[in-house]
Design a protein around this motif. Structure first.
Motif: not given
Length: 176
Positions: A9-25
């Motif tokens: 989930f930390n990896d998911l957050l990093s990816l979501a934040e870096s790609s501006d994917y708000l739902k993923g965050e």
């Protein structure tokens, strides 16, 4: 394994934040909240759920916001803070009813009934369990029907009506 799940989930957050994917965050924060909830780290769970809730509300995602409100209610319920749990469950129920009745609504109604049962308000608990049972049957959720029948058994056991409690437990066993 909680450590691997937390890393995921930390990896998911990093990816979501870096790609501006708000739902993923929002999903990442909720996932971390669930890990902390299951490990009994309630303050950390609330912190993550609050971030997830803000994310979903900002995006207008009522379904996900309702899910997170339920999760926050679970934290307070696990802590024995039933009044606080009810506040979050009721907010979630309002959103779920706006979205439409479904199996998730049945689960939530059961949770609310369990809170009232724990508080000794058996009439309210019974009302919520009846609503939960109706929805579980309407949605064809056999396992959910069995779970709610267990809730009825618990309610009657708390009231020392053991014959009724056993009857509901037996019905639940037949299904589960």
């Amino acid at each position: 394994n909680y450590c691997r799940a937390e890393q995921f989930f930390n990896d998911l957050l990093s990816l979501a934040e870096s790609s501006d994917y708000l739902k993923g965050e929002g999903m990442g924060y909720n996932g971390l909240g669930m890990i902390f909830l299951n490990r009994g780290f309630y303050d950390k769970a609330i912190e993550q759920f609050q971030k997830s809730l803000e994310n979903h509300q900002k995006r207008g995602d009522d379904r996900s916001a309702a899910m997170v409100l339920t999760n926050i209610g679970l934290v307070f319920s696990n802590q024995g803070n039933y009044d606080q749990a009810l506040l979050y469950y009721e907010q979630s129920l309002t959103l779920k009813q706006q979205i439409g009745r479904n199996a998730e609504t049945g689960i939530l109604l059961g949770n609310i009934g369990n809170i009232y049962n724990a508080k000794g308000n058996y009439i309210k608990a019974l009302q919520y369990f009846q609503q939960a049972l109706t929805i579980r049957r309407e949605t064809g959720d056999k396992r959910g029907v069995g779970i709610v029948l267990q809730y009825f058994g618990n309610l009657y056991q708390h009231q020392q009506e053991y014959t009724l409690a056993i009857s509901y437990y037996q019905q639940a066993l037949e299904i589960l």
